[in-house]
Design an enzyme around this catalytic site. Structure first.
Site, PDB file in Angstrom:
ATOM      1  N   HIS A 175       6.296   2.287  -6.140  1.00  0.00           N
ATOM      2  CA  HIS A 175       7.737   2.112  -6.374  1.00  0.00           C
ATOM      3  C   HIS A 175       8.166   2.885  -7.628  1.00  0.00           C
ATOM      4  O   HIS A 175       9.188   3.555  -7.627  1.00  0.00           O
ATOM      5  CB  HIS A 175       8.078   0.639  -6.609  1.00  0.00           C
ATOM      6  CG  HIS A 175       7.881  -0.255  -5.432  1.00  0.00           C
ATOM      7  ND1 HIS A 175       7.212  -1.454  -5.504  1.00  0.00           N
ATOM      8  CD2 HIS A 175       8.286  -0.147  -4.142  1.00  0.00           C
ATOM      9  CE1 HIS A 175       7.222  -2.038  -4.330  1.00  0.00           C
ATOM     10  NE2 HIS A 175       7.850  -1.275  -3.475  1.00  0.00           N
ATOM     11  N   SER A 185       2.841  -3.460  -1.653  1.00  0.00           N
ATOM     12  CA  SER A 185       2.903  -4.752  -2.350  1.00  0.00           C
ATOM     13  C   SER A 185       2.060  -5.806  -1.644  1.00  0.00           C
ATOM     14  O   SER A 185       1.388  -6.621  -2.275  1.00  0.00           O
ATOM     15  CB  SER A 185       4.346  -5.256  -2.419  1.00  0.00           C
ATOM     16  OG  SER A 185       5.143  -4.366  -3.128  1.00  0.00           O
ATOM     17  N   ARG A 203       5.780   6.291   3.174  1.00  0.00           N
ATOM     18  CA  ARG A 203       4.321   6.388   3.105  1.00  0.00           C
ATOM     19  C   ARG A 203       3.831   6.831   4.472  1.00  0.00           C
ATOM     20  O   ARG A 203       4.069   6.135   5.452  1.00  0.00           O
ATOM     21  CB  ARG A 203       3.688   5.023   2.810  1.00  0.00           C
ATOM     22  CG  ARG A 203       3.842   4.564   1.410  1.00  0.00           C
ATOM     23  CD  ARG A 203       3.548   3.107   1.302  1.00  0.00           C
ATOM     24  NE  ARG A 203       4.582   2.338   1.984  1.00  0.00           N
ATOM     25  CZ  ARG A 203       4.825   1.055   1.770  1.00  0.00           C
ATOM     26  NH1 ARG A 203       4.103   0.398   0.920  1.00  0.00           N
ATOM     27  NH2 ARG A 203       5.782   0.437   2.413  1.00  0.00           N
ATOM     28  N   LYS A 236      11.072 -13.235   3.564  1.00  0.00           N
ATOM     29  CA  LYS A 236       9.707 -12.768   3.293  1.00  0.00           C
ATOM     30  C   LYS A 236       8.932 -13.742   2.414  1.00  0.00           C
ATOM     31  O   LYS A 236       7.768 -13.488   2.095  1.00  0.00           O
ATOM     32  CB  LYS A 236       9.757 -11.410   2.588  1.00  0.00           C
ATOM     33  CG  LYS A 236       9.962 -10.236   3.523  1.00  0.00           C
ATOM     34  CD  LYS A 236       9.659  -8.954   2.763  1.00  0.00           C
ATOM     35  CE  LYS A 236       9.699  -7.721   3.658  1.00  0.00           C
ATOM     36  NZ  LYS A 236       9.502  -6.494   2.864  1.00  0.00           N
TER      37      LYS A 236
HETATM   38  P1  ADP Z   1      11.090  -3.592   1.658  1.00  0.00           P
HETATM   39  O1  ADP Z   1      11.453  -4.999   1.431  1.00  0.00           O
HETATM   40  O2  ADP Z   1      12.217  -2.727   2.099  1.00  0.00           O
HETATM   41  O3  ADP Z   1       9.820  -3.407   2.460  1.00  0.00           O
HETATM   42  P2  ADP Z   1       9.582  -2.655  -0.615  1.00  0.00           P
HETATM   43  O4  ADP Z   1       9.811  -3.136  -1.985  1.00  0.00           O
HETATM   44  O5  ADP Z   1       8.292  -3.025   0.016  1.00  0.00           O
HETATM   45  O6  ADP Z   1      10.824  -3.106   0.189  1.00  0.00           O
HETATM   46  O7  ADP Z   1       9.737  -1.097  -0.586  1.00  0.00           O
HETATM   47  C1  ADP Z   1      10.920  -0.460  -1.001  1.00  0.00           C
HETATM   48  C2  ADP Z   1      10.856   0.992  -0.607  1.00  0.00           C
HETATM   49  O8  ADP Z   1       9.797   1.632  -1.295  1.00  0.00           O
HETATM   50  C3  ADP Z   1      10.611   1.254   0.878  1.00  0.00           C
HETATM   51  O9  ADP Z   1      11.341   2.405   1.236  1.00  0.00           O
HETATM   52  C4  ADP Z   1       9.130   1.528   0.936  1.00  0.00           C
HETATM   53  O10 ADP Z   1       8.812   2.346   2.033  1.00  0.00           O
HETATM   54  C5  ADP Z   1       8.937   2.276  -0.376  1.00  0.00           C
HETATM   55  N1  ADP Z   1       7.561   2.208  -0.875  1.00  0.00           N
HETATM   56  C6  ADP Z   1       6.844   1.119  -1.171  1.00  0.00           C
HETATM   57  N2  ADP Z   1       5.602   1.452  -1.613  1.00  0.00           N
HETATM   58  C7  ADP Z   1       5.560   2.810  -1.606  1.00  0.00           C
HETATM   59  C8  ADP Z   1       4.557   3.784  -1.937  1.00  0.00           C
HETATM   60  N3  ADP Z   1       3.339   3.422  -2.345  1.00  0.00           N
HETATM   61  N4  ADP Z   1       4.871   5.086  -1.794  1.00  0.00           N
HETATM   62  C9  ADP Z   1       6.089   5.452  -1.345  1.00  0.00           C
HETATM   63  N5  ADP Z   1       7.081   4.610  -1.012  1.00  0.00           N
HETATM   64  C10 ADP Z   1       6.824   3.301  -1.141  1.00  0.00           C
END
Ligand code: ADP
Length: 176
Positions: A20, A136, A98, A44
């Site tokens: 992030h 995460s 990703r 979630k």
């Molecule tokens: P959500 O609740 O939308 O899944 P996240 O906090 O898990 O939210 O992710 C927010 C954004 O960051 C999403 O677009 C996700 O694909 C991206 N993201 C999360 N981890 C990574 C990573 N390691 N590399 C690139 N993008 C990421």
């Protein structure tokens, strides 16, 4: 002079990972102002409360180049993303991608959002290959099993996770 361009990077950030943070830092080079939107996402059952997630993002964002308050703001939201985007005056949604695993979901979400407001573009950024695989969900799983999560999250975030999981073990059932 053209108007400064504002982007929203929405997510649950439960917890904030180095993936992030990498996307946030890249996003600051794409838009003039960035709003990191921390979604309530009660469905979630997050490990961290909304306030904790906002504080976690604020702490770490302050340390990245361009991360000062005039460029990056961290704001909680519990509305439709497009309404939030309108509220903060943004014209761009930033999402991280990703490999192929995110594509289908992100493709659908971008398509539906563009129907809701065709003037807002979704821009996808890829994290550095060191961070691409971080999720995460797996950070929490590894943490629960006592593994080393220091490669995936910032030191302060690691401390928060370790503390929270120790509590969860003492009083099982929350954040599982
Ligand atoms: P959500 O609740 O939308 O899944 P996240 O906090 O898990 O939210 O992710 C927010 C954004 O960051 C999403 O677009 C996700 O694909 C991206 N993201 C999360 N981890 C990574 C990573 N390691 N590399 C690139 N993008 C990421």
């Amino acid at each position: 002079m053209t108007e400064p361009r504002t982007g929203v990077y929405p997510g649950t950030f439960d917890p904030l990972t180095n993936g992030h943070l990498d996307i946030i830092s890249r996003a600051t080079r794409v838009v003039d102002r960035l709003v990191v939107g921390v979604a309530v996402n009660a469905g979630k059952e997050p490990l961290f409360t909304l306030e904790e997630r906002v504080a976690m993002v604020e702490d770490e964002v302050a340390a990245i180049p361009n991360g000062d308050g005039s460029r990056v703001r961290v704001v909680a939201f519990d509305t439709l993303l497009m309404d939030f985007v309108g509220e903060v005056g943004a014209s761009v949604i930033i999402r991280g991608l990703r490999a192929v695993s995110d594509f289908e979901y992100e493709f659908q979400m971008a398509g539906m959002n563009s129907r809701l407001n065709p003037l807002v573009e979704t821009v996808f950024l890829m994290a550095s290959d060191r961070y691409q695989f971080i999720a995460s969900r797996f950070v929490k799983e590894i943490g629960r099993l006592g593994g080393d999560i220091s490669h995936f999250v910032a030191p302060k975030v690691e401390t928060r996770i370790v503390e929270r999981l120790a509590h969860a073990r003492a009083a099982p059932g929350k954040g599982d």
